[in-house]
Scaffold this active site. Structure first.
Site, PDB file in Angstrom:
ATOM      1  N   HIS A 176     120.531  37.830 202.093  1.00  0.00           N
ATOM      2  CA  HIS A 176     120.630  38.513 200.800  1.00  0.00           C
ATOM      3  C   HIS A 176     120.344  37.523 199.680  1.00  0.00           C
ATOM      4  CE1 HIS A 176     123.556  40.694 203.467  1.00  0.00           C
ATOM      5  NE2 HIS A 176     122.804  41.694 203.072  1.00  0.00           N
TER       6      HIS A 176
ATOM      7  N   THR B   6      82.083  31.571 211.032  1.00  0.00           N
ATOM      8  CA  THR B   6      80.713  31.663 210.534  1.00  0.00           C
ATOM      9  C   THR B   6      80.160  30.298 210.156  1.00  0.00           C
ATOM     10  OG1 THR B   6      81.146  33.888 209.704  1.00  0.00           O
ATOM     11  CG2 THR B   6      79.240  32.739 208.796  1.00  0.00           C
ATOM     12  N   SER B   7      80.951  29.511 209.417  1.00  0.00           N
ATOM     13  CA  SER B   7      80.472  28.191 208.994  1.00  0.00           C
ATOM     14  C   SER B   7      80.171  27.311 210.194  1.00  0.00           C
ATOM     15  CB  SER B   7      81.516  27.511 208.098  1.00  0.00           C
ATOM     16  OG  SER B   7      81.688  28.224 206.905  1.00  0.00           O
TER      17      SER B   7
ATOM     18  N   ASP C 253      80.121  29.093 195.128  1.00  0.00           N
ATOM     19  CA  ASP C 253      80.334  29.462 196.526  1.00  0.00           C
ATOM     20  C   ASP C 253      80.952  28.277 197.266  1.00  0.00           C
ATOM     21  OD1 ASP C 253      79.767  31.257 198.907  1.00  0.00           O
ATOM     22  OD2 ASP C 253      78.812  29.372 199.496  1.00  0.00           O
TER      23      ASP C 253
ATOM     24  N   GLY D 151      81.096  27.503 200.489  1.00  0.00           N
ATOM     25  CA  GLY D 151      80.218  26.918 201.491  1.00  0.00           C
ATOM     26  C   GLY D 151      79.129  26.086 200.867  1.00  0.00           C
TER      27      GLY D 151
END
Length: 599
Positions: A226, A471-472, A583, A585
């Protein structure tokens, strides 16, 4: 550290009722007394002992999520973090009235104990013939509250309360007598200990926005459910391998006069326990799995034998970013005990037809089964041909350049991560950092040393695949694999080494285009990469500073671009432009390029 002050609701006043209605929609086997906020089994077997529990809301799935066959008969719900009043509880007792008796189970909080206790006494006064048919169990499993502090109020009730529900409920379902169910419940309550830890307190819906209780580098051990303050704060936040043993010391110590609550065997070990790892509401499943792993490791070091493992959200504190660890110390299998360890485990494993109870295996946990990959030399891999074993003009300079790039990526991780929190899914900086650290380790181990450039690039490609992932990782791995292939065909020719690199880089970019639709300008890592390679190719590799400058400019330009590919394509374009966020990346490529030359 910030507190989540925003919530989904119609109004604060209707939130509890709206939630209970939703629960009854999910589980048609239960019903709701809306006026009294009592959730109860709609098909109660009145030839069996009933279990009644309750308390403030905000601890879901406790308490109402455990109502159903094999567990609780009814739960009386108060407002968020507030006990229901006695009249609500009396209604709950009336609803579960049966031929065999009722066991009330409450957490040790003053409001719960007083209101449920008052309702029990009022019921006894109204029904003197049934005065002995209602029993009362108070669960106080929190070891953060020491014996001296708990002299009057006792210890708080935490997630261990759910084990009391489950084990007593299973026995009641089997037809156990009132005495048996009560004794089981009391035994479990007496042999259970819990400790909580949080990164931050939670916020109650409908109240004023809260300020942070803990700094970004602090955690608090011993927090209640609590928002009660804990036993102590620690900074910086320790790794789980350091934190979990500290928590277990609170639970299992035999030398701490304030917290030696259970008769653990101490250093010689050998005790059997049930482990419950409880999510206090705001911890990801990813992190919870790691907590379970580290807790099992720490318990093994104490020579404690874990007979069952339960993990999940059992008793939360709204969305508190924290967890608790509960241990139920089982009776020795050698000594004559009542109940026995076998009986306790059988009750724990018994099915419960309730939405709040989490799946469990019902068996003793075994060591994690892992399948090791075959050694790299036994796997098909990119192998440089004999004519590709070309050393760098300066082995030391080659490896120093890679090291410089990797250290720069590691240093840039917070900046890139912050960009990706806005423009993507928040992992770009950590992905690049992971790849950079793996490359540095290969250099440290002598695997990358500049004596075979092509093979070194192949290793970097494999690292991108395995250490970065996603993805990278795939994009970098494809690019470096293609670069290695290009160098194999160009370095043995009559090209100069510099021209061979520019031709191979252009070839690698074209091969990368085979697997991605991104083309500049696209607000992806392709933008700076293509700008760099285009300038280098046109100058036949003779203008590296200008090529790097072009690549950096390409990354900077992504601040103004609309995303056409990658994660940023799913983010509101105006937001990216307004905040001038590049970006992530592309920024990573910028960091790599700018560190190719030593300044």
């Amino acid at each position: 550290m910030s507190i989540q002050n925003k919530h989904f609701f119609n109004t604060p006043d209707t939130l509890v009722i709206d939630s209970l209605k939703g629960l009854c929609t999910i589980n048609p086997k239960i019903a709701l007394d809306e006026a009294n906020k009592v959730v109860y089994s709609d098909s109660q077997d009145r030839s069996k002992v009933a279990l009644l529990c309750g308390g403030g809301s905000g601890h879901e799935p406790a308490h109402a999520g455990f109502v159903g066959k094999g567990m609780l008969t009814a739960a009386v719900c108060g407002n968020v973090f507030a006990s229901p009043n006695a009249s609500q509880v009396r209604r709950g007792i009336d609803l579960v009235d049966n031929d065999k008796g009722t066991v009330i189970i409450v957490k040790n909080y003053t409001g719960d104990v007083l209101n449920f206790g008052l309702a029990k006494e009022q019921y006894a006064a109204l029904h003197p013939d049934k005065a002995n048919q209602v029993r009362f169990v108070i669960v106080g499993d929190d070891v953060a509250v020491g014996k001296t502090q708990a002299t009057i109020v006792g210890r708080r009730g935490l997630a261990g309360t759910v084990l009391v529900y489950k084990i007593a409920g299973a026995l009641a379902e089997l037809g156990g007598s009132l005495d048996e169910v009560f004794n089981y419940a009391q035994w479990v309550a007496d042999n259970t200990v819990s400790i909580g830890v949080g990164l931050e307190h939670c916020h109650v819906p409908g109240t004023a926005p809260s300020s942070s209780h803990l700094s970004s580098s602090e955690i608090e051990i011993g927090m209640g459910i609590h928002n009660e303050s804990g036993h102590k704060r620690i900074s910086p936040v320790p790794a789980l391998s350091d934190l979990i043993p500290q928590l277990l010391d609170f639970l299992t110590s035999t030398t701490d006069s304030e917290r030696s609550f259970l008769p653990f065997s101490g250093p010689q070990g050998g005790d059997e326990v049930v482990l419950l790892v409880n999510n206090l509401g705001g911890v990801s499943e990813l992190e919870m799995g790691a907590v379970v792993t580290e807790t099992m490791v720490a318990l093994a070091k104490q020579n404690l034998s874990v007979q069952r493992v339960l993990s999940g959200s059992f008793m939360t504190s709204l969305n508190m970013p924290g967890f608790s660890i509960t241990l139920l110390l089982l009776p020795s299998r050698v000594a004559q005990a009542s109940p026995s360890a076998e009986e306790i485990l059988a009750s724990l494993d018994a099915p419960a037809d309730v939405p709040g109870w989490k799946w469990s295996s019902g068996v003793v946990p075994a060591e994690t089964k892992t399948r090791l990959a075959a050694p790299r030399e036994n796997q098909p891999a990119f192998v440089a041909s004999s004519h590709g074993a070309t050393a760098a003009p300066d082995d030391k300079m080659f490896t120093e350049t890679i090291q410089r790039v990797c250290h720069a990526l590691i240093a840039a991780e917070p900046e890139i991560t912050q960009m990706d929190v806005i423009a993507g899914d928040g992992d770009c900086g950590l992905t690049l950092k992971g790849g950079a650290e793996a490359v540095l380790k290969k250099i440290e181990d002598g695997v990358i040393d500049g004596t075979n450039v092509i093979q070194d690039i192949v290793v970097i490609s494999q690292i991108a695949e395995e250490a970065m992932g996603g993805t990278s990782g795939a994009l970098y791995s494809i690019f470096f694999s293609a670069l290695a292939q290009g160098l194999q065909s160009t370095l043995p020719s009559d090209h100069t080494v510099v021209k061979a690199w520019s031709v191979s880089l252009l070839s690698a970019l074209e091969k990368l285009y085979t697997y991605t639709h991104a083309r500049p300008p696209s607000r992806t890592l392709v933008d700076p990469l293509a700008a760099f390679i285009d300038v280098l190719a046109k100058a036949e590799g003779q203008s590296l500073p200008e090529a790097i400058q072009a690549g950096s400019a390409g990354a900077e330009k992504t601040r103004e671009l609309e995303a056409k590919a990658g994660r940023s394509a799913y983010v509101e374009g105006a937001r990216l432009k307004d905040q001038k966020v590049p970006d992530p990346g592309a920024w990573g490529v910028k960091v790599i390029l700018e560190n190719l030359i030593k300044i």
